[in-house]
Scaffold this motif. Structure first.
Motif, PDB file in Angstrom:
ATOM      1  N   GLY A  81       0.688  -1.239  -0.072  1.00  0.00           N
ATOM      2  CA  GLY A  81       0.296  -0.064   0.332  1.00  0.00           C
ATOM      3  C   GLY A  81       1.204   1.186  -0.038  1.00  0.00           C
ATOM      4  O   GLY A  81       1.692   1.550  -0.190  1.00  0.00           O
ATOM      5  N   TYR A  82      -0.202   1.892   0.067  1.00  0.00           N
ATOM      6  CA  TYR A  82       0.427   3.730   0.077  1.00  0.00           C
ATOM      7  C   TYR A  82       2.170   3.899   0.882  1.00  0.00           C
ATOM      8  O   TYR A  82       1.913   3.087   2.287  1.00  0.00           O
ATOM      9  CB  TYR A  82      -0.496   4.733   0.816  1.00  0.00           C
ATOM     10  CG  TYR A  82      -1.078   4.892  -0.179  1.00  0.00           C
ATOM     11  CD1 TYR A  82      -1.146   5.603  -1.713  1.00  0.00           C
ATOM     12  CD2 TYR A  82      -2.274   4.851   0.088  1.00  0.00           C
ATOM     13  CE1 TYR A  82      -1.897   5.239  -2.868  1.00  0.00           C
ATOM     14  CE2 TYR A  82      -3.652   5.398  -0.883  1.00  0.00           C
ATOM     15  CZ  TYR A  82      -3.530   5.121  -2.108  1.00  0.00           C
ATOM     16  OH  TYR A  82      -4.931   5.493  -2.478  1.00  0.00           O
ATOM     17  N   GLN A  83       3.137   4.707   1.239  1.00  0.00           N
ATOM     18  CA  GLN A  83       4.188   4.399   2.038  1.00  0.00           C
ATOM     19  C   GLN A  83       4.803   6.092   1.278  1.00  0.00           C
ATOM     20  O   GLN A  83       5.412   6.602   1.285  1.00  0.00           O
ATOM     21  CB  GLN A  83       5.388   3.637   1.269  1.00  0.00           C
ATOM     22  CG  GLN A  83       6.373   3.779   2.123  1.00  0.00           C
ATOM     23  CD  GLN A  83       7.228   2.778   2.163  1.00  0.00           C
ATOM     24  OE1 GLN A  83       8.717   3.083   2.003  1.00  0.00           O
ATOM     25  NE2 GLN A  83       7.343   1.397   2.732  1.00  0.00           N
ATOM     26  N   ALA A  84       4.473   6.477   3.023  1.00  0.00           N
ATOM     27  CA  ALA A  84       5.833   7.634   2.613  1.00  0.00           C
ATOM     28  C   ALA A  84       7.067   7.586   3.235  1.00  0.00           C
ATOM     29  O   ALA A  84       7.685   7.051   3.878  1.00  0.00           O
ATOM     30  CB  ALA A  84       5.190   9.150   3.983  1.00  0.00           C
ATOM     31  N   ASP A  85       7.850   7.854   2.260  1.00  0.00           N
ATOM     32  CA  ASP A  85       9.210   6.793   2.316  1.00  0.00           C
ATOM     33  C   ASP A  85      10.396   7.664   3.313  1.00  0.00           C
ATOM     34  O   ASP A  85       9.828   8.568   2.860  1.00  0.00           O
ATOM     35  CB  ASP A  85       9.725   7.241   0.678  1.00  0.00           C
ATOM     36  CG  ASP A  85      10.671   5.839   0.362  1.00  0.00           C
ATOM     37  OD1 ASP A  85      11.268   5.124   0.964  1.00  0.00           O
ATOM     38  OD2 ASP A  85      10.604   5.162  -0.765  1.00  0.00           O
ATOM     39  N   ILE A  86      11.350   6.901   3.498  1.00  0.00           N
ATOM     40  CA  ILE A  86      12.302   7.610   4.218  1.00  0.00           C
ATOM     41  C   ILE A  86      13.886   6.327   3.926  1.00  0.00           C
ATOM     42  O   ILE A  86      13.291   5.169   4.439  1.00  0.00           O
ATOM     43  CB  ILE A  86      11.597   7.136   5.778  1.00  0.00           C
ATOM     44  CG1 ILE A  86      11.132   8.119   6.651  1.00  0.00           C
ATOM     45  CG2 ILE A  86      13.524   8.008   7.038  1.00  0.00           C
ATOM     46  CD1 ILE A  86      10.257   7.632   7.718  1.00  0.00           C
ATOM     47  N   ASP A  87      14.205   7.488   3.945  1.00  0.00           N
ATOM     48  CA  ASP A  87      16.050   7.045   3.421  1.00  0.00           C
ATOM     49  C   ASP A  87      16.919   7.593   4.021  1.00  0.00           C
ATOM     50  O   ASP A  87      17.191   8.896   4.271  1.00  0.00           O
ATOM     51  CB  ASP A  87      16.397   6.367   2.341  1.00  0.00           C
ATOM     52  CG  ASP A  87      16.639   7.581   1.086  1.00  0.00           C
ATOM     53  OD1 ASP A  87      17.571   7.464   0.633  1.00  0.00           O
ATOM     54  OD2 ASP A  87      15.736   8.634   0.994  1.00  0.00           O
ATOM     55  N   GLY A  88      18.145   7.201   4.590  1.00  0.00           N
ATOM     56  CA  GLY A  88      19.740   8.023   5.380  1.00  0.00           C
ATOM     57  C   GLY A  88      19.889   8.586   3.984  1.00  0.00           C
ATOM     58  O   GLY A  88      20.902   9.429   4.839  1.00  0.00           O
ATOM     59  N   LYS A  89      20.436   8.252   2.658  1.00  0.00           N
ATOM     60  CA  LYS A  89      21.236   8.995   2.167  1.00  0.00           C
ATOM     61  C   LYS A  89      20.294  10.141   2.099  1.00  0.00           C
ATOM     62  O   LYS A  89      20.510  11.317   0.935  1.00  0.00           O
ATOM     63  CB  LYS A  89      21.774   7.982   0.974  1.00  0.00           C
ATOM     64  CG  LYS A  89      22.823   7.595   1.239  1.00  0.00           C
ATOM     65  CD  LYS A  89      23.355   6.600   0.054  1.00  0.00           C
ATOM     66  CE  LYS A  89      24.232   5.783   0.360  1.00  0.00           C
ATOM     67  NZ  LYS A  89      24.077   4.373   1.642  1.00  0.00           N
ATOM     68  N   ASN A  90      18.484  10.769   1.916  1.00  0.00           N
ATOM     69  CA  ASN A  90      17.724  11.228   1.510  1.00  0.00           C
ATOM     70  C   ASN A  90      17.518  11.405   0.067  1.00  0.00           C
ATOM     71  O   ASN A  90      17.773  12.173  -0.591  1.00  0.00           O
ATOM     72  CB  ASN A  90      18.155  12.698   2.180  1.00  0.00           C
ATOM     73  CG  ASN A  90      17.645  13.834   2.434  1.00  0.00           C
ATOM     74  OD1 ASN A  90      16.175  13.628   2.378  1.00  0.00           O
ATOM     75  ND2 ASN A  90      17.607  14.693   2.521  1.00  0.00           N
ATOM     76  N   ASN A  91      17.063   9.949  -0.358  1.00  0.00           N
ATOM     77  CA  ASN A  91      17.382  10.092  -2.175  1.00  0.00           C
ATOM     78  C   ASN A  91      15.729  10.411  -2.142  1.00  0.00           C
ATOM     79  O   ASN A  91      15.069  10.741  -2.636  1.00  0.00           O
ATOM     80  CB  ASN A  91      18.001   9.587  -2.678  1.00  0.00           C
ATOM     81  CG  ASN A  91      19.114   9.256  -2.772  1.00  0.00           C
ATOM     82  OD1 ASN A  91      19.746  10.338  -3.021  1.00  0.00           O
ATOM     83  ND2 ASN A  91      20.326   8.151  -2.703  1.00  0.00           N
ATOM     84  N   TYR A  92      15.008   9.443  -1.354  1.00  0.00           N
ATOM     85  CA  TYR A  92      13.752   9.854  -1.422  1.00  0.00           C
ATOM     86  C   TYR A  92      12.393  10.195  -0.364  1.00  0.00           C
ATOM     87  O   TYR A  92      11.533   9.623  -0.091  1.00  0.00           O
ATOM     88  CB  TYR A  92      13.405   7.831  -1.569  1.00  0.00           C
ATOM     89  CG  TYR A  92      13.822   7.113  -2.528  1.00  0.00           C
ATOM     90  CD1 TYR A  92      13.941   7.396  -3.772  1.00  0.00           C
ATOM     91  CD2 TYR A  92      15.102   6.531  -2.027  1.00  0.00           C
ATOM     92  CE1 TYR A  92      15.271   6.663  -4.786  1.00  0.00           C
ATOM     93  CE2 TYR A  92      15.976   5.685  -3.067  1.00  0.00           C
ATOM     94  CZ  TYR A  92      16.125   6.156  -4.203  1.00  0.00           C
ATOM     95  OH  TYR A  92      16.812   5.199  -5.131  1.00  0.00           O
ATOM     96  N   THR A  93      13.288  10.467   1.033  1.00  0.00           N
ATOM     97  CA  THR A  93      12.239  11.000   1.907  1.00  0.00           C
ATOM     98  C   THR A  93      11.456  12.062   1.848  1.00  0.00           C
ATOM     99  O   THR A  93      11.061  13.136   1.532  1.00  0.00           O
ATOM    100  CB  THR A  93      13.313  11.680   2.699  1.00  0.00           C
ATOM    101  OG1 THR A  93      14.256  10.190   3.166  1.00  0.00           O
ATOM    102  CG2 THR A  93      12.246  11.976   4.207  1.00  0.00           C
TER     103      THR A  93
END
Length: 265
Positions: free
Chosen positions: A130-142
């Motif tokens: 389902g829907y996702q508010a994305d989060i990543d440590g390199k801040n490419n997708y957050t």
């Protein structure tokens, strides 16, 4: 004369008692009046859905999820690498229209996200689609909107989009190209992506806020609107479902969530 003095004395005592009692009642009433507005203001309709001490009300694999220093911590180590993505799932309902807010901190190699209006994956424990508010440590997708196990990217960082249905034959993947849904129509740019990424603090606490109302889905990071989706694909959109946080397949990482609140709209 003695009777008059006695009556006068009794009246005085009664008056004093009434005054003291009245004063105490006023003081107690004032205390209640002073506390109630502050309590209402601090909640603002939000309900705390993580107690900061235990995983009561949440369901996740203890191999990857624990409580530490007042936060829900998801961690992958060399010994516990994943073959697929895992979630810790809120058990308090399946929100429809809502506002969600929390603080998160993620290591540089980390990949995570907050899923919502999601459904379990048949045959797989602790898996959601389902829907996702994305989060990543390199801040490419957050902050982008990525639909887990379904239509993939629905809005990149800095995009307001409209999601149109696609009619290619075959499964959902027939309508996905370069990890994005072919029905993604950019309505407008929300800002310069490079500048927007600067609002995210690396390896530090950040606030995430999700507002889902009807078919419109907004993701905010530290008060900045990062993506805004209007989903006009009735065959694939969802109006309610499970809420959960993710640990993603990849190298050793850690993500933490604290001060987790939900408000139904």
């Amino acid at each position: 004369m003695k009777n008059i003095l006695k009556i006068t004395s009794m009246l005085a005592i009664s008056a004093l008692t009434f005054a003291c009692g009245s004063g105490q009642q006023k003081e107690e009433a004032a205390t209640v009046q002073e506390e109630s507005p502050a309590k209402a203001e601090s909640n603002d309709g939000f309900i705390k859905i993580f107690d900061g001490e235990s995983l009561n009300g949440w369901d996740g694999d203890a191999t990857y999820w624990r409580v530490e220093n007042g936060a829900i911590v998801g961690e992958i180590t060399e010994e516990t690498k994943l073959e697929r993505n895992h979630f810790i799932i809120y058990q308090g309902g399946q929100p429809a229209d809502f506002e969600f807010k929390a603080e998160f901190k993620i290591t540089e190699a980390g990949n995570s996200g907050v899923n919502y209006r999601s459904e379990p994956v048949e045959g797989l424990a602790h898996a959601l689609k389902g829907y996702q508010a994305d989060i990543d440590g390199k801040n490419n997708y957050t902050g982008q909107n990525y639909e887990e196990r379904k239509r993939t990217t629905l809005a990149y960082i800095g995009q307001q989009t409209k999601i149109n249905p696609q009619e290619k034959e075959g499964d959902l993947r027939a309508n996905v190209e370069k990890n994005a849904w072919l029905g993604l129509e950019v309505v407008q740019e929300l800002g310069d992506r490079a500048e927007m990424r600067k609002v995210v603090k690396s390896n530090d606490w950040n606030e995430i806020r999700i507002v889902a109302k009807g078919n419109r889905l907004k993701h905010y990071i530290n008060g900045t609107l990062m993506s805004d989706v209007t989903d006009e694909d009735p065959a694939n959109s969802t109006s309610e479902g499970y809420l959960g946080m993710q640990v993603h397949v990849g190298p050793p990482m850690q993500v933490a969530y604290r001060n987790i609140y939900l408000k139904n709209l």
